[in-house]
Design a protein around this motif. Sequence first.
Motif, PDB file in Angstrom:
ATOM      1  N   LEU A 121      32.593 -41.030 -65.465  1.00 13.39           N
ATOM      2  CA  LEU A 121      32.132 -39.752 -65.985  1.00 13.39           C
ATOM      3  C   LEU A 121      30.830 -39.407 -65.267  1.00 13.39           C
ATOM      4  N   ILE A 122      30.817 -38.263 -64.599  1.00  7.24           N
ATOM      5  CA  ILE A 122      29.604 -37.874 -63.874  1.00  7.24           C
ATOM      6  C   ILE A 122      29.262 -36.416 -64.174  1.00  7.24           C
ATOM      7  N   THR A 164      36.624 -28.533 -72.338  1.00  6.80           N
ATOM      8  CA  THR A 164      36.728 -29.566 -73.367  1.00  6.80           C
ATOM      9  C   THR A 164      35.663 -29.338 -74.436  1.00  6.80           C
ATOM     10  N   SER A 165      35.882 -29.954 -75.565  1.00  8.36           N
ATOM     11  CA  SER A 165      34.821 -30.047 -76.570  1.00  8.36           C
ATOM     12  C   SER A 165      34.837 -31.458 -77.127  1.00  8.36           C
ATOM     13  N   ALA A 166      33.752 -32.183 -76.850  1.00  5.84           N
ATOM     14  CA  ALA A 166      33.634 -33.527 -77.432  1.00  5.84           C
ATOM     15  C   ALA A 166      33.447 -33.402 -78.939  1.00  5.84           C
ATOM     16  N   LYS A 167      32.867 -32.288 -79.357  1.00 10.36           N
ATOM     17  CA  LYS A 167      32.617 -32.095 -80.787  1.00 10.36           C
ATOM     18  C   LYS A 167      33.921 -31.941 -81.563  1.00 10.36           C
ATOM     19  N   LEU A 168      34.816 -31.109 -81.028  1.00 11.95           N
ATOM     20  CA  LEU A 168      36.075 -30.849 -81.741  1.00 11.95           C
ATOM     21  C   LEU A 168      37.226 -31.725 -81.241  1.00 11.95           C
ATOM     22  N   GLY A 169      37.019 -32.338 -80.100  1.00  8.88           N
ATOM     23  CA  GLY A 169      38.083 -33.172 -79.518  1.00  8.88           C
ATOM     24  C   GLY A 169      39.016 -32.401 -78.595  1.00  8.88           C
ATOM     25  N   LYS A 205      28.671 -36.362 -71.328  1.00 10.13           N
ATOM     26  CA  LYS A 205      29.504 -37.459 -70.796  1.00 10.13           C
ATOM     27  C   LYS A 205      29.705 -38.562 -71.848  1.00 10.13           C
ATOM     28  N   THR A 206      28.607 -38.987 -72.446  1.00  5.03           N
ATOM     29  CA  THR A 206      28.717 -40.056 -73.446  1.00  5.03           C
ATOM     30  C   THR A 206      29.548 -39.581 -74.640  1.00  5.03           C
ATOM     31  N   CYS A 207      29.345 -38.338 -75.031  1.00  4.91           N
ATOM     32  CA  CYS A 207      30.097 -37.818 -76.183  1.00  4.91           C
ATOM     33  C   CYS A 207      31.593 -37.733 -75.893  1.00  4.91           C
ATOM     34  N   ILE A 208      31.936 -37.393 -74.664  1.00  5.69           N
ATOM     35  CA  ILE A 208      33.360 -37.349 -74.283  1.00  5.69           C
ATOM     36  C   ILE A 208      33.955 -38.754 -74.372  1.00  5.69           C
ATOM     37  N   LEU A 209      33.209 -39.735 -73.893  1.00  6.80           N
ATOM     38  CA  LEU A 209      33.683 -41.118 -73.933  1.00  6.80           C
ATOM     39  C   LEU A 209      33.857 -41.596 -75.381  1.00  6.80           C
ATOM     40  N   VAL A 210      32.870 -41.321 -76.199  1.00  9.08           N
ATOM     41  CA  VAL A 210      32.932 -41.781 -77.600  1.00  9.08           C
ATOM     42  C   VAL A 210      34.062 -41.059 -78.342  1.00  9.08           C
ATOM     43  N   ARG A 211      34.239 -39.784 -78.041  1.00  5.37           N
ATOM     44  CA  ARG A 211      35.342 -39.038 -78.670  1.00  5.37           C
ATOM     45  C   ARG A 211      36.688 -39.671 -78.307  1.00  5.37           C
ATOM     46  N   PHE A 212      36.858 -39.985 -77.025  1.00  2.30           N
ATOM     47  CA  PHE A 212      38.134 -40.552 -76.582  1.00  2.30           C
ATOM     48  C   PHE A 212      38.337 -41.954 -77.155  1.00  2.30           C
ATOM     49  N   LYS A 213      37.294 -42.745 -77.120  1.00  2.00           N
ATOM     50  CA  LYS A 213      37.422 -44.144 -77.526  1.00  2.00           C
ATOM     51  C   LYS A 213      37.497 -44.291 -79.054  1.00  2.00           C
ATOM     52  N   ASP A 214      36.626 -43.588 -79.756  1.00  2.00           N
ATOM     53  CA  ASP A 214      36.488 -43.800 -81.210  1.00  2.00           C
ATOM     54  C   ASP A 214      36.948 -42.615 -82.052  1.00  2.00           C
ATOM     55  N   GLY A 215      37.264 -41.493 -81.396  1.00  2.00           N
ATOM     56  CA  GLY A 215      37.646 -40.299 -82.155  1.00  2.00           C
ATOM     57  C   GLY A 215      36.496 -39.751 -82.977  1.00  2.00           C
ATOM     58  N   ALA A 216      35.259 -39.973 -82.499  1.00  2.00           N
ATOM     59  CA  ALA A 216      34.082 -39.532 -83.267  1.00  2.00           C
ATOM     60  C   ALA A 216      33.180 -38.663 -82.398  1.00  2.00           C
ATOM     61  N   PHE A 217      32.279 -37.960 -83.040  1.00  2.00           N
ATOM     62  CA  PHE A 217      31.315 -37.142 -82.295  1.00  2.00           C
ATOM     63  C   PHE A 217      29.909 -37.655 -82.574  1.00  2.00           C
ATOM     64  N   LEU A 254      42.273 -48.094 -69.144  1.00  2.00           N
ATOM     65  CA  LEU A 254      41.251 -47.263 -68.523  1.00  2.00           C
ATOM     66  C   LEU A 254      39.900 -47.939 -68.750  1.00  2.00           C
ATOM     67  N   GLN A 255      39.252 -48.284 -67.671  1.00  4.27           N
ATOM     68  CA  GLN A 255      37.886 -48.804 -67.780  1.00  4.27           C
ATOM     69  C   GLN A 255      36.978 -47.616 -67.470  1.00  4.27           C
ATOM     70  N   ILE A 256      36.313 -47.135 -68.491  1.00  2.23           N
ATOM     71  CA  ILE A 256      35.614 -45.857 -68.359  1.00  2.23           C
ATOM     72  C   ILE A 256      34.106 -46.082 -68.238  1.00  2.23           C
ATOM     73  N   TRP A 257      33.573 -45.635 -67.115  1.00  5.76           N
ATOM     74  CA  TRP A 257      32.157 -45.829 -66.814  1.00  5.76           C
ATOM     75  C   TRP A 257      31.399 -44.545 -67.123  1.00  5.76           C
ATOM     76  N   ASP A 258      30.407 -44.704 -67.968  1.00  4.74           N
ATOM     77  CA  ASP A 258      29.557 -43.580 -68.373  1.00  4.74           C
ATOM     78  C   ASP A 258      28.254 -43.681 -67.580  1.00  4.74           C
ATOM     79  N   THR A 259      28.000 -42.700 -66.734  1.00  5.72           N
ATOM     80  CA  THR A 259      26.827 -42.782 -65.862  1.00  5.72           C
ATOM     81  C   THR A 259      25.687 -41.928 -66.400  1.00  5.72           C
ATOM     82  N   ALA A 260      24.485 -42.257 -65.956  1.00  7.15           N
ATOM     83  CA  ALA A 260      23.308 -41.451 -66.318  1.00  7.15           C
ATOM     84  C   ALA A 260      23.280 -40.210 -65.435  1.00  7.15           C
TER      85      ALA A 260
END
Length: 228
Positions: free
Chosen positions: A40-41, A178-183, A48-60, A87-93
């Motif tokens: 994720l860049i 996309t919306s990490a907030k709504l999924g 980016k982090t929110c997209i990852l957390v949404r996908f992995k945990d279904g949370a915002f 999927l090994q998902i790398w969250d970058t700064a």
Amino acid sequence: MGKERISNGTDTMPPNGYIRRQASRQVSAELFDISCKVMLIGDSGVGKTCILVRFKDGAFLSGSFISTVGIDFRNKVVDVDGTKVKLQIWDTAGQERFRSVTHAYYRDAHALLLLYDVTNKASFDNIRAWLGEINEYAQEDVVIMLLGNKSDMGGERVIRIEDGERLAKEYGVAFMETSAKLGTNVDLAFMAVARDLKMKKTRKPTDPKFNVADYVNQEKKTGGCCSS
Ligand SMILES: Nc1nc2c(ncn2[C@@H]2O[C@H](COP(=O)(O)OP(=O)(O)OP(=O)(O)O)[C@@H](O)[C@H]2O)c(=O)[nH]1
């Protein structure tokens, strides 16, 4: 490396290192057939982090913004027509000062999810520079997906969906908002990457070539596997 607090916030914020600890806890007993690295860049704060957390945990992750320090990863195994794809998902700064660290990770990435924030013009204008970096550091056949995030923030939007579509077309990459907030479309983005990998690994020479951008457009039209 993990997350650092860059603004005063509330107790709803995850502690530093949240992502990294989660990742190490799940060193995977989960079985998989094939695996790939997805990065994720994009600029700092695009989600980016929110997209990852949404996908992995279904949370915002709401609350104050905590910026990623360096790079972190988490795994998720998904099923593509009976094939288990890890999927090994790398969250970058996104911050400039970490760029040299993250460049080193581009080389063996199968896919890059490149984000901008539809409420932040600078993050959209910087996409060309990000694509230049991809060109310089990533493999030639890397899958690139442009994501216009925060599509839920209608009132504050400054980048229209057509602008994103036009830019993606110019560079020949897949696109969706996309919306990490709504999924919205989050699962679709990752599932398209997983499917692309599966097709690359299992395709016979006589099979038609899988095109991730066409697949995404088709899924968006039909409501597909995973848009919400
Ligand atoms: N409304 C809305 N807010 C979002 C969305 N995605 C992220 N945010 C917010 O945007 C801010 C930044 O999100 P992050 O995921 O930490 O951003 P980042 O791209 O990882 O930032 P860096 O770690 O600095 O690179 C946070 O306050 C999130 O709550 C979204 O889809 N909708």
